[in-house]
Every structure is written in structure tokens, then in C-alpha cells.
Scaffold this active site. Structure first.
Site: not given
Ligand SMILES: Cc1cc2nc3c(=O)[nH]c(=O)nc-3n(C[C@H](O)[C@H](O)[C@H](O)COP(=O)(O)O)c2cc1C
Length: 354
Positions: A12-13, A66, A96, A195, A197, A219-220
Site C-alpha cells: 500500500p502506498m 487497507q 504509518c 517488507n 528494502d 513497495g518503493r
Molecule cells: C509514498 C509512500 C506511501 C505509503 N503509503 C502507505 C500506506 O498508505 N499504507 C501503508 O501501510 N504503508 C504505506 N507506505 C509504506 C509501504 O507500504 C512500505 O511499508 C514501505 O515503503 C517499505 O517497503 P519498501 O522498502 O518495499 O518500499 C508508503 C510508502 C511510501 C513510499
């Protein structure tokens, strides 16, 4: 057992993982579940119609919706409505870290209050006939209570847990500590999704190996490399993963622009820049392409930079191959980390968890 195959999730982002992005990533294959951005459930609850509108599915790909809030009854109502509208999973945001969110006592702030957690999750469980999950960080200020938090979540009847092993205080600093994923996997009976990196496809399989996690959420890194899920699937199948070239990325970005303009409208240049903030980091040019794209005034100018600077690059000039041959990015602090900085790995102190 994680209830979906393949065992991968698009994270979720907020502002990013709207239905169009979910489709553009999932249509490449290799994604087991896609997640919505968080849906805020506050004191003035969303109408059932508004909640049902969040349930936009990519055909053939399970959807996790979510919700974020701390009012047990309203969260249970919201869970009921999104499940009833066809969400395959209802997920609660317990991670969050944003000040505007934690100030309201929701998101990561709920990690500080196990009694509240149990109450909200218990109410949601009663009204959610299908799958219920929770997404946590490692803690609010530190990771000492992460096992206690996770066990509270498990005891409330949640079907699986997702952990992003940074604390609220960490925001996105440092490196996700995958050892916490392993600690939780050993402590819980329900499936645990790791989850944080997973910048390279090979890292997804390494995370599974090193932590024993049941699935991996990305995510990212999917903004940086829209091919990452299909690369993971290829590695899992023992096939040669596709390594995108600059031309592949350019074509993808042109398509994103066209589809975003058609389906979303609004600030499309801003949405392209959100993707390019991450994708630009895969180009080894001292940040020149990234800066030029982020400074461009409109979508035409952004894609002009893409065509001029990114399109000519071959796969060997990009840090997007499945194995992270160039490895600009640092990933998980479990043993054997391939960090090129060498600042994480087996010698890092063990996480302090009770
Ligand atoms: C722009 C952005 C928005 C995000 N929005 C949410 C969200 O709405 N809900 C949530 O649980 N995590 C949110 N996250 C966190 C990501 O779901 C994830 O846990 C975090 O980026 C680490 O994972 P990654 O390294 O794969 O990015 C967000 C992250 C980013 C970068």
C-alpha cells in the site's frame, strides 16, 4: 501457509498505489496480491458507498483494502463494507509514521496501546468473514515490544501479519532490519509477510531464505523497477529474468502518462515525478537524469528528459537487473547482506526485542 500465490504483495502506498498503478504493475505478472492506499476511517465515518468505491480490482489479482482508524465500531463497519464489496483481504494500517497521522492516535501510534489494538482488531474480526491482516512497523520508538505487539495481533484472530521492520522513529532512515521478520516468524503461528528494502528480485528470495517469511511485500522498489515482480517469478521458476533497458523504461513511462491522463487526470506530472524519484536512482550518472526529470515543468518536458537521457541506456547501464550486479541500494540487515557499503550484515548488533 500464505493464502495466495505467488507469495508476493504490491505494498500500500498513499498517492501511488491507486487502481491504475496497481493494474500497470500487476499486469506484468508475478504479483500475488495488490494493496490499496490507506482508507482513513475517522469519527465521521465514510459512507458504505464511498468504502465500496475503494474496491477496484485488477482482474485475476486478489485485492487487499487497507483501512486506518482507531474507533472499533467504525473500523468493524468499514471492514464489513469493503469485504462485502469483494475485497479479498481487509488490512489494518498499524505502521504509518507520518506526524499528521500519529497525532490522531492512528497508524503507528496504535503500536503503543495493545489494549486498543485488541479491541479494534477484535471488532473487525467479528465483522470480517474473509481474510483479515495487519501491517505493522517494528515499534513506535524502538523494537523492544515487537513480539508482544505481533502476538496481540495474532490473538485477535488476524489471518496474517505484514511487518516493515523499521520503527516509527526511523521513518525511512537506515535499512529495514530483516532479522525482526525472522524473530516474528519464529514467534507466531500465522503467516508472516516481510517488507522493506527488497530492491532487487534476488533479495526477495534471500529474504524468504534468511527470515523464513511466508511472502514478500514490495513497495518503493516497484516504482524504481516495474519489472521486479516478474523478475522474482522468473528466478523462482529457474528462468532467466528480464533486465529492462532504458528504452523499456521509456516506453513504460509514456504508457503511464497516457493511462494516467485518461483514467486519473489531475497532477499527472507530479505522479510521474513520484515514480522517477525512485527510477532515477537506478541510473549511475551522479543524479543528472533524476534531477533533470524532477525539475521539468510538465509531462512533455519530463518525457523529453526520459527520451534524451534514459532511453539510450542499455540494461548494463542500469541498476535494475534481478541480481543487483551494480547494487546501488542497500537491503535488509540479515546475515549475508550484499550491501555494497558494507555497513550492514552479520556483524550488526542483534535487534533488541523482548
Ligand atoms: C509514498 C509512500 C506511501 C505509503 N503509503 C502507505 C500506506 O498508505 N499504507 C501503508 O501501510 N504503508 C504505506 N507506505 C509504506 C509501504 O507500504 C512500505 O511499508 C514501505 O515503503 C517499505 O517497503 P519498501 O522498502 O518495499 O518500499 C508508503 C510508502 C511510501 C513510499
Amino acid at each position: 501457509m500464505f493464502p495466495f500465490a505467488p507469495p508476493t504483495m504490491l505494498a500500500p502506498m498513499e498517492g501511488v498505489s491507486h487502481p491504475t498503478f496497481r493494474r500497470l504493475i500487476a499486469e506484468r505478472g508475478g504479483v500475488g496480491v495488490v494493496c490499496t492506499e490507506f482508507v482513513r476511517v475517522s469519527r465521521a465515518p465514510l459512507s458504505p458507498v464511498a468504502l465500496r468505491r475503494e474496491v477496484v480490482k485488477v482482474p485475476g489479482v486478489p485485492l487487499s483494502v487497507q483501512v486506518m482508524g482507531n474507533d472499533a465500531e467504525k473500523m468493524a463497519d468499514a471492514a464489513h463494507h469493503v469485504a462485502d464489496a469483494g475485497a479479498d483481504v481487509v488490512d489494518i494500517n498499524l505502521g504509518c509514521p507520518m506526524p499528521r497521522v500519529v497525532k490522531k492516535g492512528v497508524g503507528a501510534a496504535m503500536l503503543k496501546d495493545p489494549a486498543l489494538l485488541a479491541r479494534v482488531l477484535g471488532a473487525m474480526r467479528e465483522r470480517t468473514p474473509g481474510l483479515l491482516s495487519a501491517k505493522i512497523r517494528a515499534g513506535f520508538d524502538d523494537a523492544e515490544n515487537v513480539v508482544r505487539i505481533a502476538k496481540t495481533v495474532e490473538a485477535a484472530g488476524v489471518d496474517f501479519l505484514v511487518v516493515h521492520p523499521r520503527t516509527r522513529r526511523d521513518l525511512y532512515e537506515g535499512v529495514a532490519d530483516w532479522r525482526i521478520v525472522r524473530v516474528l516468524k519464529e514467534a507466531l503461528a500465522i503467516p508472516v509477510v516481510g517488507n522493506g528494502d527488497v530492491w532487487y528480485a534476488a533479495d526477495a528470495l534471500r529474504m524468504e531464505r534468511e527470515t523464513g517469511c511466508d511472502a514478500v511485500m514490495i513497495g518503493r522498489p516497484a516504482m524504481r523497477n516495474p519489472w521486479i515482480f516478474e523478475q522474482v517469478a522468473a528466478l523462482r521458476a529457474g528462468e532467466a529474468p528480464f533486465d529492462p533497458s532504458g528504452a523499456d523504461l521509456a516506453e513504460w513511462l509514456h504508457r503511464v502518462r497516457a493511462v494516467y491522463e485518461e483514467e486519473i487526470g489531475g497532477n499527472v506530472p507530479g505522479k510521474l515525478k513520484e515514480l522517477l524519484r525512485w527510477m532515477g536512482r537506478a541510473v549511475d550518472d551522479g543524479g543528472a537524469f533524476r534531477q533533470a526529470a524532477l525539475r521539468a515543468p510538465d509531462a512533455d518536458a519530463i518525457l523529453g528528459e526520459v527520451d534524451a537521457r534514459l532511453r539510450p541506456l542499455g540494461p548494463e547501464a542500469l541498476d535494475l537487473d534481478a541480481h543487483g550486479r551494480h547494487r546501488f541500494e542497500r537491503s535488509g540487515a540479515a546475515e549475508g547482506s550484499g550491501s555494497r557499503s558494507g555497513s550492514v550484515g552479520g556483524s550488526a548488533p542483534a535487534p533488541r526485542v523482548a
